[in-house]
Design a protein around this motif. Sequence first.
Motif, PDB file in Angstrom:
ATOM      1  N   ASP A  31       0.835  -1.193   0.000  1.00 32.38           N
ATOM      2  CA  ASP A  31       0.000   0.000   0.000  1.00 32.38           C
ATOM      3  C   ASP A  31       0.874   1.249   0.000  1.00 32.38           C
ATOM      4  N   ILE A  32       0.196   2.393   0.059  1.00 33.64           N
ATOM      5  CA  ILE A  32       0.841   3.701   0.173  1.00 33.64           C
ATOM      6  C   ILE A  32       0.369   4.317   1.485  1.00 33.64           C
ATOM      7  N   VAL A  33       1.225   5.102   2.128  1.00 33.27           N
ATOM      8  CA  VAL A  33       0.794   5.882   3.288  1.00 33.27           C
ATOM      9  C   VAL A  33       1.248   7.324   3.112  1.00 33.27           C
ATOM     10  N   ASP A  34       0.327   8.238   3.400  1.00 32.93           N
ATOM     11  CA  ASP A  34       0.616   9.672   3.410  1.00 32.93           C
ATOM     12  C   ASP A  34       0.572  10.114   4.864  1.00 32.93           C
ATOM     13  N   MET A  35       1.733  10.427   5.409  1.00 36.81           N
ATOM     14  CA  MET A  35       1.839  10.816   6.813  1.00 36.81           C
ATOM     15  C   MET A  35       1.807  12.333   6.906  1.00 36.81           C
ATOM     16  N   GLY A  36       0.658  12.860   7.281  1.00 38.19           N
ATOM     17  CA  GLY A  36       0.452  14.293   7.366  1.00 38.19           C
ATOM     18  C   GLY A  36      -0.480  14.746   6.257  1.00 38.19           C
ATOM     19  N   LEU A  37      -1.775  14.645   6.473  1.00 37.89           N
ATOM     20  CA  LEU A  37      -2.765  14.966   5.444  1.00 37.89           C
ATOM     21  C   LEU A  37      -2.824  16.463   5.140  1.00 37.89           C
ATOM     22  N   GLY A  38      -2.769  17.287   6.166  1.00 42.14           N
ATOM     23  CA  GLY A  38      -2.887  18.726   5.949  1.00 42.14           C
ATOM     24  C   GLY A  38      -4.178  19.049   5.226  1.00 42.14           C
ATOM     25  N   ASN A  39      -4.083  19.830   4.156  1.00 46.64           N
ATOM     26  CA  ASN A  39      -5.311  20.162   3.432  1.00 46.64           C
ATOM     27  C   ASN A  39      -5.622  19.173   2.313  1.00 46.64           C
ATOM     28  N   GLY A  40      -4.782  18.157   2.143  1.00 50.73           N
ATOM     29  CA  GLY A  40      -5.091  17.059   1.242  1.00 50.73           C
ATOM     30  C   GLY A  40      -4.502  17.118  -0.148  1.00 50.73           C
ATOM     31  N   ARG A  41      -3.680  18.108  -0.446  1.00 48.86           N
ATOM     32  CA  ARG A  41      -3.121  18.217  -1.802  1.00 48.86           C
ATOM     33  C   ARG A  41      -2.310  16.990  -2.193  1.00 48.86           C
ATOM     34  N   THR A  42      -1.428  16.544  -1.299  1.00 47.22           N
ATOM     35  CA  THR A  42      -0.578  15.394  -1.614  1.00 47.22           C
ATOM     36  C   THR A  42      -1.418  14.132  -1.754  1.00 47.22           C
ATOM     37  N   TYR A  43      -2.338  13.928  -0.833  1.00 47.14           N
ATOM     38  CA  TYR A  43      -3.231  12.774  -0.910  1.00 47.14           C
ATOM     39  C   TYR A  43      -3.986  12.771  -2.239  1.00 47.14           C
ATOM     40  N   ASP A  44      -4.489  13.917  -2.649  1.00 53.86           N
ATOM     41  CA  ASP A  44      -5.215  14.029  -3.907  1.00 53.86           C
ATOM     42  C   ASP A  44      -4.311  13.647  -5.079  1.00 53.86           C
ATOM     43  N   HIS A  45      -3.059  14.085  -5.054  1.00 53.48           N
ATOM     44  CA  HIS A  45      -2.126  13.748  -6.127  1.00 53.48           C
ATOM     45  C   HIS A  45      -1.829  12.246  -6.121  1.00 53.48           C
ATOM     46  N   LEU A  46      -1.651  11.670  -4.948  1.00 59.86           N
ATOM     47  CA  LEU A  46      -1.410  10.227  -4.861  1.00 59.86           C
ATOM     48  C   LEU A  46      -2.573   9.437  -5.452  1.00 59.86           C
ATOM     49  N   ARG A  47      -3.799   9.883  -5.184  1.00 61.55           N
ATOM     50  CA  ARG A  47      -4.969   9.196  -5.761  1.00 61.55           C
ATOM     51  C   ARG A  47      -4.897   9.227  -7.285  1.00 61.55           C
ATOM     52  N   GLU A  48      -4.399  10.313  -7.822  1.00 58.75           N
ATOM     53  CA  GLU A  48      -4.329  10.465  -9.275  1.00 58.75           C
ATOM     54  C   GLU A  48      -3.227   9.611  -9.897  1.00 58.75           C
ATOM     55  N   ILE A  49      -2.061   9.565  -9.263  1.00 58.05           N
ATOM     56  CA  ILE A  49      -0.924   8.852  -9.869  1.00 58.05           C
ATOM     57  C   ILE A  49      -0.855   7.377  -9.467  1.00 58.05           C
ATOM     58  N   ALA A  50      -1.639   6.968  -8.482  1.00 53.33           N
ATOM     59  CA  ALA A  50      -1.649   5.564  -8.042  1.00 53.33           C
ATOM     60  C   ALA A  50      -3.089   5.114  -7.777  1.00 53.33           C
ATOM     61  N   PRO A  51      -3.944   5.151  -8.804  1.00 54.41           N
ATOM     62  CA  PRO A  51      -5.367   4.866  -8.584  1.00 54.41           C
ATOM     63  C   PRO A  51      -5.672   3.435  -8.151  1.00 54.41           C
ATOM     64  N   ASP A  52      -4.747   2.503  -8.392  1.00 51.25           N
ATOM     65  CA  ASP A  52      -4.992   1.107  -8.047  1.00 51.25           C
ATOM     66  C   ASP A  52      -4.408   0.697  -6.697  1.00 51.25           C
ATOM     67  N   ARG A  53      -3.818   1.633  -5.984  1.00 55.47           N
ATOM     68  CA  ARG A  53      -3.215   1.324  -4.678  1.00 55.47           C
ATOM     69  C   ARG A  53      -4.110   1.831  -3.552  1.00 55.47           C
ATOM     70  N   ARG A  54      -4.111   1.096  -2.453  1.00 52.21           N
ATOM     71  CA  ARG A  54      -4.770   1.593  -1.250  1.00 52.21           C
ATOM     72  C   ARG A  54      -3.867   2.659  -0.639  1.00 52.21           C
ATOM     73  N   ILE A  55      -4.466   3.781  -0.291  1.00 47.31           N
ATOM     74  CA  ILE A  55      -3.703   4.893   0.281  1.00 47.31           C
ATOM     75  C   ILE A  55      -4.194   5.143   1.697  1.00 47.31           C
ATOM     76  N   TRP A  56      -3.344   4.849   2.659  1.00 48.53           N
ATOM     77  CA  TRP A  56      -3.611   5.147   4.061  1.00 48.53           C
ATOM     78  C   TRP A  56      -3.209   6.590   4.324  1.00 48.53           C
ATOM     79  N   VAL A  57      -3.870   7.204   5.278  1.00 47.77           N
ATOM     80  CA  VAL A  57      -3.551   8.582   5.646  1.00 47.77           C
ATOM     81  C   VAL A  57      -3.502   8.665   7.172  1.00 47.77           C
TER      82      VAL A  57
END
Length: 158
Positions: A31-57
């Motif tokens: 999976d992927i983990v985003d440590m530090g969601l903040g306002n979500g920009r990075t998480y949003d980008h991860l969803r776009e570039i890795a749509p088939d991976r589970r992304i933990w936050v």
Amino acid sequence: MSRLDSMMRRLAAQRDGLEWGIGLIGALEGDIVDMGLGNGRTYDHLREIAPDRRIWVIDRVLQCHPSCVPPEQDFLQGEAEDMLIKLADATAGIALAHYDFGFGDKGKDVAEAARLSPLIAKIMVPGGVVVSGQPLVGMEQVRGPESVAPDRYCFYKA
């Protein structure tokens, strides 16, 4: 360098580093983990570039842009150490981690990154990649993408 230029340089390094990391992990399981969601920009980008991976936050509070709220089952809210331990029990492993925790005080940020490093290393699958805004300890540091100055962002392989 102005604060605006510095921020633009940091965000470009973050984007380039994440895209580089996704390319490196390829077919690696995990999976992927985003440590530090903040306002979500990075998480949003991860969803776009890795749509088939589970992304933990992981974050202390959920205060992101409404379009960037992660699914409830993938959001671990609380203190970083506790949530990394919880994540270790919840996933078979992380292929790509993005570390962006911070207090806004460089000394405190570096100390927390060092303190959390063993927990981050524990959740990574062999060959996994960590893209970090702070230096981590106990992992193999590697050269990231050529577009990122070595002092701007840190890159590690598990």
